[in-house]
Design a protein around this motif. Structure first.
Motif, short mmCIF file in Angstrom:
data_model
loop_
_atom_site.label_atom_id
_atom_site.label_comp_id
_atom_site.label_asym_id
_atom_site.label_seq_id
_atom_site.Cartn_x
_atom_site.Cartn_y
_atom_site.Cartn_z
N CYS A 270 0.85 -1.20 0.00
CA CYS A 270 0.00 0.00 0.00
C CYS A 270 0.89 1.24 0.00
CB CYS A 270 -0.91 0.00 1.23
SG CYS A 270 -2.16 -1.28 1.14
N ALA A 272 -0.10 3.99 -1.73
CA ALA A 272 -0.93 5.14 -2.10
C ALA A 272 -1.09 6.11 -0.92
CB ALA A 272 -2.31 4.64 -2.53
N VAL A 274 -3.70 7.68 0.50
CA VAL A 274 -5.17 7.64 0.52
C VAL A 274 -5.70 8.75 1.43
CG1 VAL A 274 -7.17 6.13 0.93
CG2 VAL A 274 -4.95 5.13 0.34
N ASP A 276 -7.63 10.54 4.20
CA ASP A 276 -8.20 10.04 5.47
C ASP A 276 -9.63 10.51 5.64
OD1 ASP A 276 -5.92 8.69 6.27
OD2 ASP A 276 -5.03 10.49 7.15
N THR A 301 -12.59 8.14 5.92
CA THR A 301 -12.62 7.08 4.89
C THR A 301 -12.22 5.77 5.57
OG1 THR A 301 -10.31 7.47 4.37
CG2 THR A 301 -11.95 8.66 3.03
N GLN A 302 -12.33 4.69 4.84
CA GLN A 302 -11.87 3.40 5.34
C GLN A 302 -10.34 3.38 5.28
OE1 GLN A 302 -13.59 0.35 6.03
NE2 GLN A 302 -15.22 0.16 4.52
N ASP A 303 -9.71 2.82 6.28
CA ASP A 303 -8.25 2.63 6.21
C ASP A 303 -7.99 1.29 5.50
OD1 ASP A 303 -5.54 2.00 6.73
OD2 ASP A 303 -5.56 3.46 8.37
N ILE A 304 -7.54 1.39 4.26
CA ILE A 304 -7.39 0.17 3.42
C ILE A 304 -6.33 -0.76 4.01
CG2 ILE A 304 -6.85 -0.65 1.09
CD1 ILE A 304 -7.70 2.21 0.11
N LEU A 305 -5.20 -0.16 4.37
CA LEU A 305 -4.09 -0.97 4.90
C LEU A 305 -4.52 -1.71 6.18
CD1 LEU A 305 -1.05 -1.71 4.67
CD2 LEU A 305 -0.54 0.33 6.01
N PHE A 320 3.26 1.99 4.02
CA PHE A 320 4.17 3.14 3.99
C PHE A 320 3.76 4.11 5.09
CE2 PHE A 320 7.05 3.42 0.30
CZ PHE A 320 6.77 2.18 -0.26
N ALA A 321 4.70 4.90 5.57
CA ALA A 321 4.34 5.98 6.50
C ALA A 321 5.07 7.23 6.06
CB ALA A 321 4.73 5.61 7.92
N MET A 322 4.33 8.25 5.84
CA MET A 322 4.90 9.54 5.46
C MET A 322 4.80 10.43 6.69
SD MET A 322 6.04 11.51 3.11
CE MET A 322 5.67 10.96 1.45
N LYS A 334 2.47 2.40 13.40
CA LYS A 334 1.63 2.02 12.25
C LYS A 334 1.85 0.56 11.88
CE LYS A 334 1.06 6.59 10.32
NZ LYS A 334 1.57 7.63 9.47
N LYS A 338 -1.56 -1.55 12.18
CA LYS A 338 -2.17 -1.98 10.91
C LYS A 338 -1.77 -3.41 10.56
CE LYS A 338 -2.44 2.81 9.29
NZ LYS A 338 -2.93 3.62 8.21
N1 CTP Z 1 -3.64 4.15 4.29
C1 CTP Z 1 -4.72 3.45 3.81
N2 CTP Z 1 -5.98 3.96 3.88
C2 CTP Z 1 -6.18 5.17 4.42
C3 CTP Z 1 -5.08 5.94 4.90
C4 CTP Z 1 -3.83 5.39 4.83
O1 CTP Z 1 -4.55 2.32 3.32
N3 CTP Z 1 -7.42 5.66 4.45
C5 CTP Z 1 -2.31 3.54 4.23
C6 CTP Z 1 -1.33 4.24 3.29
O2 CTP Z 1 -1.43 3.69 1.98
C7 CTP Z 1 -0.01 3.92 3.94
C8 CTP Z 1 -0.33 3.80 5.41
O3 CTP Z 1 -1.74 3.62 5.49
O4 CTP Z 1 0.49 2.66 3.52
C9 CTP Z 1 0.05 4.99 6.24
O5 CTP Z 1 -0.47 6.17 5.70
P1 CTP Z 1 -0.20 7.57 6.40
O6 CTP Z 1 -0.90 8.64 5.65
O7 CTP Z 1 1.28 7.73 6.67
O8 CTP Z 1 -0.85 7.36 7.83
P2 CTP Z 1 -2.32 7.40 8.35
O9 CTP Z 1 -2.66 6.02 8.79
O10 CTP Z 1 -3.24 8.04 7.37
O11 CTP Z 1 -2.16 8.28 9.67
P3 CTP Z 1 -1.66 9.81 9.80
O12 CTP Z 1 -2.18 10.50 8.56
O13 CTP Z 1 -2.33 10.26 11.05
O14 CTP Z 1 -0.18 9.78 9.91
#
Ligand code: CTP
Length: 397
Positions: A270, A272, A274, A276, A301-305, A320-322, A334, A338
């Protein structure tokens, strides 16, 4: 040691594109040898390629000025990959019937490295059953065809027959150069790019993701032999060859496409960015400017990961974590929350890492390991990530 790419050029208007291709290959530090047919030299002067490659262009089998007389054999021996670009109907016909009447066809037959053919010709010549039969023979003999595209042709016609774009040619070369295929038989599902959350017919919420990391991963997995599906948000990137690309816009669509496919996958990545949050309501009409400020209500939104982490069975899962602060702690959090097998942390604070760049600075986290990488291209990082996933997959199965 530098890899050697032999570029064969035949007589066709599209030959001008091979100048840029050769230049790009030299910039990528390949040793490039050019072989031209006599007809090709009518379109472009060999000196053009000699200036770029610092090698003499070969076109005459019996050139007495060469230092050795069996040049076609020595070039064939050092070639890591042979690409004929553009390839005329005449060349293709000769190549599949073993006709060797010039330096190009002779060397082509003498080579046993991966061979790519990029046809370019008039539509009627291309669609002629004779050419189509010859192209099928190419496949039988293991030559990889880089299909021409439709467009305006030099003869004035519009139709199929135009030489493939440069990035498609480069993509095919990169695929052909990877000899080891450790991911043969594996299915890899990857998501990439941003999502767009519609506010009204003209506006959306999105982010700066370019999709480059996810596309690099998809290409590397394909090069290593995997069957790859890439679920992509809107990006500027071209769909890579031999990859099933599914285009989506919103986080919800990405969720649907990923959850539809994850059960058959062996590895899921994952990458992308995505969204939140998404607007609670999407207006069917353009929202008009008002006197006062405007507030939007966003719903999660749904957290896909996270969903995939909760539902995975045999698959290895990479997220991934940004981050902009406390990268490693947040990344580790994370990884656990996850239920990932691998988490790639990249920081937005480091120059050369993150959105839009071709490079990245990453840390790979597993439950009991932390691997820090220096700055490298996203393409190179993709191989490190996949090789770690391969180890994790092997340990599990
Ligand atoms: N991700 C996902 N679905 C979401 C949000 C995030 O699958 N709705 C996945 C991203 O593809 C990535 C990972 O979760 O692999 C972490 O994304 P990131 O934006 O770093 O973290 P979040 O879980 O969204 O938390 P935050 O924004 O608070 O750091």
């Amino acid at each position: 040691m530098k890899k050697t790419i032999v570029v064969g050029i035949t007589g066709c208007v599209g030959a001008f594109k091979s100048v840029q291709l050769v230049s790009d290959l030299v910039k990528k530090d390949f040793d490039v040898e050019v072989i031209m047919t006599q007809n090709a030299t009518q379109f472009i002067a060999p000196l053009q390629f000699e200036s770029l490659t610092h090698h003499r262009v070969m076109s005459d089998t019996f050139d007495r000025q060469h230092s050795y007389s069996t040049q076609h054999i020595s070039i064939a021996q050092k070639a890591d990959l042979f690409i004929v670009v553009p390839a005329t109907a005449n060349f293709i016909a000769k190549a599949v019937h073993g006709i060797c009447d010039d330096m190009l066809t002779t060397t082509f037959l003498a080579c046993d490295c991966p061979k790519l053919i990029a046809p370019a010709m008039n539509t009627k010549m291309y669609t002629n059953p004779v050419t189509q039969d010859n192209l099928r023979l190419c496949e039988k003999y293991g030559y990889d065809i880089i299909s021409p595209v439709s467009g305006h042709l030099a003869c004035g016609d519009t139709g199929i027959g135009k030489l493939a774009a440069l990035d498609q040619l480069m993509d095919a070369i990169e695929e052909g150069l990877v000899k080891e295929k450790p991911l043969n038989g594996k299915k890899v599902l990857i998501n990439a790019g941003p999502t767009r959350e519609k506010i009204d017919p003209v506006r959306f919420l999105s982010n700066h993701s370019s999709g480059k990391m996810g596309y690099s991963l998809a290409k590397a997995a394909r090069n290593l032999g995997a069957e790859v599906t890439l679920v992509s948000g809107p990006t500027q990137l071209k769909a890579p060859r031999n990859i099933d690309v599914i285009h989506i816009e919103s986080a919800e669509e990405m969720f649907q496409e990923m959850t539809k496919r994850y059960k058959e996958a062996d590895m899921i990545i994952c990458a992308a960015a995505v969204a939140d949050y998404t607007p609670e309501h999407t207006s069917n009409q353009k929202i008009k400017k008002q006197e006062n400020d405007l507030s939007l209500t966003l719903k999660k939104t749904q957290d896909i990961l996270k969903y995939l982490g909760e539902h995975k069975t045999h698959q290895v899962l990479c997220g991934f974590a940004m981050e902009t602060e406390n990268e490693i702690e947040n990344g580790r959090q994370k990884l656990l929350s996850k239920n990932c097998d691998l988490l790639v942390v990249n920081s937005l604070n480091k120059a050369g890492a993150g959105f839009q760049y071709d490079t990245n600075i990453a840390t790979l986290l597993t439950k009991d390991e932390q691997i820090n990488y220096d700055i490298m291209s996203k393409d190179e990082l993709a191989y490190h990530i996949l090789s770690k996933l391969e180890v994790l997959y092997a340990a599990r199965h």
